[in-house]
Design an enzyme around this catalytic site. Structure first.
Site, mmCIF file in Angstrom:
data_model
loop_
_atom_site.group_PDB
_atom_site.id
_atom_site.type_symbol
_atom_site.label_atom_id
_atom_site.label_comp_id
_atom_site.label_asym_id
_atom_site.label_seq_id
_atom_site.Cartn_x
_atom_site.Cartn_y
_atom_site.Cartn_z
ATOM 1 N N GLY A 40 -37.372 21.869 119.182
ATOM 2 C CA GLY A 40 -36.314 21.759 118.178
ATOM 3 C C GLY A 40 -36.843 21.653 116.764
ATOM 4 C CD GLN A 41 -42.288 20.310 116.042
ATOM 5 O OE1 GLN A 41 -42.964 21.043 115.339
ATOM 6 N NE2 GLN A 41 -42.802 19.475 116.929
ATOM 7 N N GLY A 42 -38.030 22.727 113.207
ATOM 8 C CA GLY A 42 -37.520 23.806 112.369
ATOM 9 C C GLY A 42 -38.305 25.093 112.472
ATOM 10 C CE1 TYR A 49 -44.118 26.523 117.257
ATOM 11 C CE2 TYR A 49 -43.637 24.230 116.737
ATOM 12 C CZ TYR A 49 -44.547 25.247 116.937
ATOM 13 O OH TYR A 49 -45.882 24.999 116.811
#
Length: 192
Positions: A71-73, A75
């Protein structure tokens, strides 16, 4: 529905389903997936997902292959590469992270408007996670902030969850399994 699929149904063999697990970083996606696995397959230390991981778990009638997407920006743009293969979506929201609720809604809107999702009747299970955290938003409030009532062309359900204790997860998985089984029956009826 083909003869093999009917045979699988008659023999009650487990049907495999691809599920995308999406949501912002630190929402609890990996912890939820870990809790859904049998206790002897669960890991003790959960680490943030980089890119994606593939996990498997089974219910009484389905075998789930879950794509645990980071959920990292940086990715999140990878999510769309898996939309075509997804037969169901689990969207996890950190109900205690009020500041990023707008970002979660934006990602959900992008998902719902993507060409590989928009015209499919794909079930979406929302886990309003971290309900154990003080001042966490209720699942009703999360639903309102994400405007879930506007989703008219896809079955959806929201559950309040505490991934660490596993509370609320079974209700959600039962709903998702019912939706998938119902969809398979409808497809069988159309094909006959």
């Amino acid at each position: 529905m083909g003869l093999f699929d009917k045979l699988v149904g008659w023999l009650r063999l487990k049907k495999e389903v691809n599920v995308l697990c999406l949501g912002l970083d630190n929402s609890g996606k990996t912890t939820i997936i870990n809790k859904l696995k049998p206790s002897n397959a669960q890991v003790q230390d959960i680490v943030p997902t980089i890119g994606f991981n593939i996990e498997k778990f089974k219910t009484s009638s389905l075998s789930f292959t879950v794509f645990d997407m980071s959920g990292q920006g940086r990715y999140r743009n990878l999510w769309e590469h898996y939309f075509k293969e997804g037969q169901a979506i689990i969207f996890v929201i950190d109900s205690a992270d009020k500041l990023r609720m707008v970002v979660a809604k934006e990602e959900l809107d992008n998902l719902l408007n993507h060409p590989d999702i928009k015209h499919r009747r794909i079930p979406i299970l929302f886990f309003a996670n971290k309900m154990d955290v003080r001042d966490a938003l209720s699942s009703v409030k999360v639903s309102q902030l994400l405007c879930l009532e506007n989703i008219k062309d896809k079955p959806w359900h929201i559950c309040a969850t505490d991934a660490i204790k596993g509370e609320g997860l079974q209700e959600g998985v039962d709903w998702l399994q019912d939706q998938i089984m119902q969809s398979n029956q409808n497809n069988e009826n159309v094909s006959v």
